[in-house]
Design a protein around this motif. Structure first.
Motif, PDB file in Angstrom:
ATOM      1  N   GLY A 193       0.810  -1.206   0.000  1.00  0.00           N
ATOM      2  CA  GLY A 193       0.000   0.000   0.000  1.00  0.00           C
ATOM      3  C   GLY A 193       0.845   1.258   0.000  1.00  0.00           C
ATOM      4  N   LYS A 194       1.923   1.250   0.760  1.00  0.00           N
ATOM      5  CA  LYS A 194       2.797   2.422   0.841  1.00  0.00           C
ATOM      6  C   LYS A 194       3.465   2.702  -0.497  1.00  0.00           C
ATOM      7  CE  LYS A 194       6.730   4.361   3.368  1.00  0.00           C
ATOM      8  NZ  LYS A 194       7.742   4.138   4.433  1.00  0.00           N
ATOM      9  N   GLU A 195       3.879   1.642  -1.194  1.00  0.00           N
ATOM     10  CA  GLU A 195       4.572   1.820  -2.472  1.00  0.00           C
ATOM     11  C   GLU A 195       3.656   2.412  -3.540  1.00  0.00           C
ATOM     12  OE1 GLU A 195       7.837  -1.821  -2.002  1.00  0.00           O
ATOM     13  OE2 GLU A 195       5.853  -2.193  -2.874  1.00  0.00           O
ATOM     14  N   THR A 196       2.366   2.118  -3.454  1.00  0.00           N
ATOM     15  CA  THR A 196       1.436   2.661  -4.449  1.00  0.00           C
ATOM     16  C   THR A 196       1.358   4.187  -4.386  1.00  0.00           C
ATOM     17  OG1 THR A 196      -0.492   2.461  -2.972  1.00  0.00           O
ATOM     18  CG2 THR A 196       0.030   0.560  -4.368  1.00  0.00           C
ATOM     19  N   GLU A 197       1.698   4.768  -3.239  1.00  0.00           N
ATOM     20  CA  GLU A 197       1.647   6.229  -3.095  1.00  0.00           C
ATOM     21  C   GLU A 197       2.657   6.919  -4.000  1.00  0.00           C
ATOM     22  OE1 GLU A 197       2.235   7.089   1.005  1.00  0.00           O
ATOM     23  OE2 GLU A 197       0.474   5.959   1.691  1.00  0.00           O
ATOM     24  N   TYR A 198       3.754   6.220  -4.334  1.00  0.00           N
ATOM     25  CA  TYR A 198       4.789   6.811  -5.178  1.00  0.00           C
ATOM     26  C   TYR A 198       4.412   6.807  -6.659  1.00  0.00           C
ATOM     27  CZ  TYR A 198       7.957   6.359  -1.140  1.00  0.00           C
ATOM     28  OH  TYR A 198       8.554   6.449   0.092  1.00  0.00           O
ATOM     29  N   LEU A 199       3.470   5.983  -7.054  1.00  0.00           N
ATOM     30  CA  LEU A 199       3.107   5.867  -8.461  1.00  0.00           C
ATOM     31  C   LEU A 199       2.448   7.159  -8.954  1.00  0.00           C
ATOM     32  CD1 LEU A 199       1.611   2.246  -8.412  1.00  0.00           C
ATOM     33  CD2 LEU A 199       3.812   2.932  -9.405  1.00  0.00           C
ATOM     34  N   LYS A 200       2.804   7.585 -10.169  1.00  0.00           N
ATOM     35  CA  LYS A 200       2.207   8.809 -10.719  1.00  0.00           C
ATOM     36  C   LYS A 200       0.856   8.519 -11.372  1.00  0.00           C
ATOM     37  CE  LYS A 200       4.434   8.536 -15.278  1.00  0.00           C
ATOM     38  NZ  LYS A 200       5.328   9.188 -16.231  1.00  0.00           N
ATOM     39  N   GLY A 201       0.613   7.249 -11.716  1.00  0.00           N
ATOM     40  CA  GLY A 201      -0.650   6.865 -12.351  1.00  0.00           C
ATOM     41  C   GLY A 201      -0.513   6.679 -13.852  1.00  0.00           C
ATOM     42  N   ASN A 202      -1.450   5.926 -14.435  1.00  0.00           N
ATOM     43  CA  ASN A 202      -1.457   5.640 -15.876  1.00  0.00           C
ATOM     44  C   ASN A 202      -0.127   5.052 -16.337  1.00  0.00           C
ATOM     45  OD1 ASN A 202      -4.167   6.794 -16.590  1.00  0.00           O
ATOM     46  ND2 ASN A 202      -3.206   8.623 -15.725  1.00  0.00           N
ATOM     47  N   GLN A 203       0.376   4.093 -15.571  1.00  0.00           N
ATOM     48  CA  GLN A 203       1.644   3.434 -15.871  1.00  0.00           C
ATOM     49  C   GLN A 203       1.432   1.939 -16.036  1.00  0.00           C
ATOM     50  OE1 GLN A 203       2.680   5.354 -12.003  1.00  0.00           O
ATOM     51  NE2 GLN A 203       4.756   5.074 -12.754  1.00  0.00           N
ATOM     52  N   VAL A 204       2.512   1.263 -16.440  1.00  0.00           N
ATOM     53  CA  VAL A 204       2.545  -0.197 -16.431  1.00  0.00           C
ATOM     54  C   VAL A 204       3.364  -0.617 -15.214  1.00  0.00           C
ATOM     55  CG1 VAL A 204       3.290  -2.283 -17.639  1.00  0.00           C
ATOM     56  CG2 VAL A 204       2.399  -0.341 -18.934  1.00  0.00           C
ATOM     57  N   ILE A 205       2.804  -1.505 -14.394  1.00  0.00           N
ATOM     58  CA  ILE A 205       3.567  -2.028 -13.261  1.00  0.00           C
ATOM     59  C   ILE A 205       3.631  -3.545 -13.391  1.00  0.00           C
ATOM     60  CG2 ILE A 205       2.904  -0.096 -11.773  1.00  0.00           C
ATOM     61  CD1 ILE A 205       1.026  -2.059 -10.287  1.00  0.00           C
ATOM     62  N   MET A 206       4.792  -4.095 -13.037  1.00  0.00           N
ATOM     63  CA  MET A 206       5.017  -5.529 -13.133  1.00  0.00           C
ATOM     64  C   MET A 206       5.668  -6.028 -11.847  1.00  0.00           C
ATOM     65  SD  MET A 206       6.522  -5.632 -17.041  1.00  0.00           S
ATOM     66  CE  MET A 206       6.535  -7.433 -17.125  1.00  0.00           C
ATOM     67  N   SER A 207       5.133  -7.110 -11.306  1.00  0.00           N
ATOM     68  CA  SER A 207       5.684  -7.709 -10.095  1.00  0.00           C
ATOM     69  C   SER A 207       4.984  -9.037  -9.871  1.00  0.00           C
ATOM     70  CB  SER A 207       5.447  -6.804  -8.873  1.00  0.00           C
ATOM     71  OG  SER A 207       4.064  -6.799  -8.523  1.00  0.00           O
ATOM     72  N   TYR A 208       5.375  -9.752  -8.828  1.00  0.00           N
ATOM     73  CA  TYR A 208       4.553 -10.871  -8.384  1.00  0.00           C
ATOM     74  C   TYR A 208       3.239 -10.301  -7.852  1.00  0.00           C
ATOM     75  CZ  TYR A 208       7.836 -14.756  -8.756  1.00  0.00           C
ATOM     76  OH  TYR A 208       8.660 -15.733  -9.239  1.00  0.00           O
ATOM     77  N   LEU A 209       2.190 -11.077  -7.992  1.00  0.00           N
ATOM     78  CA  LEU A 209       0.881 -10.667  -7.478  1.00  0.00           C
ATOM     79  C   LEU A 209       0.636 -11.250  -6.095  1.00  0.00           C
ATOM     80  CD1 LEU A 209      -1.966  -9.489  -7.637  1.00  0.00           C
ATOM     81  CD2 LEU A 209      -2.633 -11.449  -9.056  1.00  0.00           C
ATOM     82  N   ASN A 210       0.803 -12.572  -5.958  1.00  0.00           N
ATOM     83  CA  ASN A 210       0.544 -13.283  -4.706  1.00  0.00           C
ATOM     84  C   ASN A 210      -0.868 -12.987  -4.202  1.00  0.00           C
ATOM     85  OD1 ASN A 210       0.659 -14.654  -2.240  1.00  0.00           O
ATOM     86  ND2 ASN A 210       2.819 -14.137  -1.945  1.00  0.00           N
ATOM     87  N   VAL A 211      -1.827 -13.634  -4.851  1.00  0.00           N
ATOM     88  CA  VAL A 211      -3.253 -13.386  -4.602  1.00  0.00           C
ATOM     89  C   VAL A 211      -3.617 -13.495  -3.129  1.00  0.00           C
ATOM     90  CG1 VAL A 211      -5.571 -14.270  -5.040  1.00  0.00           C
ATOM     91  CG2 VAL A 211      -3.943 -14.080  -6.915  1.00  0.00           C
TER      92      VAL A 211
END
Length: 406
Positions: free
Chosen positions: A110-128
């Motif tokens: 949740g904290k890392e999402t604050e740094y995103l500017k938006g309208n981007q492509v993000i790639m990582s593990y999901l771990n449902v």
């Protein structure tokens, strides 16, 4: 199009010798990408998404790679290694997270999402299992297109990240089991394998798949007696053919498995489970009847586990004892050999990122790559993953229909 990379060298790519009209079309499609690689917390995730050599290939093709300071240290790649290969090193996580494409190994917090500017492509593990609704809501609010490592397929239908990490996990699980059977960690002092005049250790592997294959090869190479359990006769036959060795195999019969576990020194759980549907092939009662000092490693723990006594633990604290049996249980086991895993990631993601640039962005690429579409769980902030929709009670949309509108 500028054909020179950051180093001043000419970068020809695939379009250098095309006819003029095709070359012009490629020039229009090409889109220079800025690629951000943030630093994951090193106590739980040591892998990086790209090696310095992979960064060099991307930079030479006129892309920009921004790496947060220390991102590669867990895999023993220094900031200097990356900067010498053309990366921009930054102290600011916000700068790395503001790139066109943000790629990291650990799932987004949740904290890392604050740094995103938006309208981007993000790639990582999901771990449902670990993703919470608040983090998902923030990603939706940022209108990102999110791609899960473990869901991507290649042109043959194979999941390349899962296959590569399964190979690493299979071998590493046997090496870990050997370590915890020895006196080194207070084990019972047994050598995993066999020598003349001494009964070999018994290794039981649940799952005739890629992880099971590499675990079996490692255990057999050390001289252990190996038994394979799976719920498919066809997979068991294929498994024996791949190994090239006559093994003790069985479909899952609780009584047969229970009897085998009583004499087992090592149990490797390698069953490929569906998201949100853990299924315990080994019950707690079965574990109670295992030998004291035996070792259990559940490679399915990221999807709930196939052994009832398994707990999903962090990499810095993966070991515990239950009913006298040692358990090693970390969802990201390949992070134990982070450099090897990072090289494996680079073999997959460097070509994928360059393909994204060459085709002119994520939407064009998704339209032409059904395997990559399988990895998408958010498209421009719209949920496209049915499993996540079921988990959080959110309506998911069909990605193919969404793409047809663009």
């Amino acid at each position: 199009m500028n054909m020179k990379g950051k180093s001043g060298k000419v970068s020809y790519g695939d379009s250098a010798f095309m006819p003029k009209e095709e070359h012009l079309e490629t020039a229009v499609r090409f889109r220079r990408l800025s690629i951000g690689i943030p630093s994951d917390p090193k106590d739980d995730e040591k892998r990086a998404a790209l090696t310095p050599e992979a960064v060099n290939l991307l930079v030479e093709s006129d892309n920009e790679v921004i790496i947060q300071k220390g991102a590669g240290t867990g895999a023993n790649y220094s900031d200097k290694d990356y900067s010498e290969n053309g990366a921009i090193i930054t102290d600011s996580p916000a700068r790395a997270y503001s790139s066109d494409v943000v790629i990291k190994v650990a799932p987004f917090s949740g904290k890392e999402t604050e740094y995103l500017k938006g309208n981007q492509v993000i790639m990582s593990y999901l771990n449902v299992l670990k993703l919470n609704e608040e983090t998902l809501a923030r990603l939706i609010g940022k209108k990102v297109t999110a791609i899960a490592f473990e869901k991507i397929r290649d042109a043959t239908g194979v999941m390349p990240v899962v296959e590569s990490m399964s190979e690493i996990s299979g071998v590493t699980s046997i090496l870990l089991a050997s370590d915890y059977l020895s006196n080194h960690h207070g084990g019972k002092g047994v050598m995993l394998g066999g020598i003349t005049g001494v009964t070999p250790t018994e290794v039981i592997i649940l799952g005739a798949n890629r992880a099971g294959e590499y675990a079996a090869k490692a255990a057999l190479g050390l001289g252990s007696q190996v038994k394979i359990f799976d719920n498919s006769l066809e997979r068991l036959r294929t498994f024996e053919s791949i190994i090239g060795y006559r093994l003790q195999t069985s479909v899952f019969h609780p009584q047969v498995l229970k009897k085998a576990l009583k004499s087992a020194d090592v149990l490797i759980g390698a069953i490929e489970l569906e998201d949100l549907r853990p299924w315990y092939y080994v019950t707690e009662d079965m574990v109670k009847n295992m030998k004291k000092g035996a070792v259990i490693i559940d490679l399915s723990i990221d999807r709930g586990g196939c052994i009832e006594t398994s707990e999903c633990r962090a990499l810095h604290d993966p070991v515990y004892e239950k009913h006298g049996v040692i358990h090693f249980s970390a969802w990201n086991l390949p992070s134990r050999v982070a450099r090897t895993a990072t090289i494996a990631f680079s073999n997959i993601f460097a070509p994928l990122l360059q393909k994204m640039a060459d085709t002119g962005g994520i939407t064009r690429l998704l339209k032409n790559d059904p395997g990559l579409r399988d990895g998408v769980y958010l498209y421009n902030g719209i949920l496209t993953n049915e499993t996540l929709g079921q988990k959080f009670g959110i309506l998911s949309k069909d990605l193919d229909l969404l793409l047809s509108a663009f």
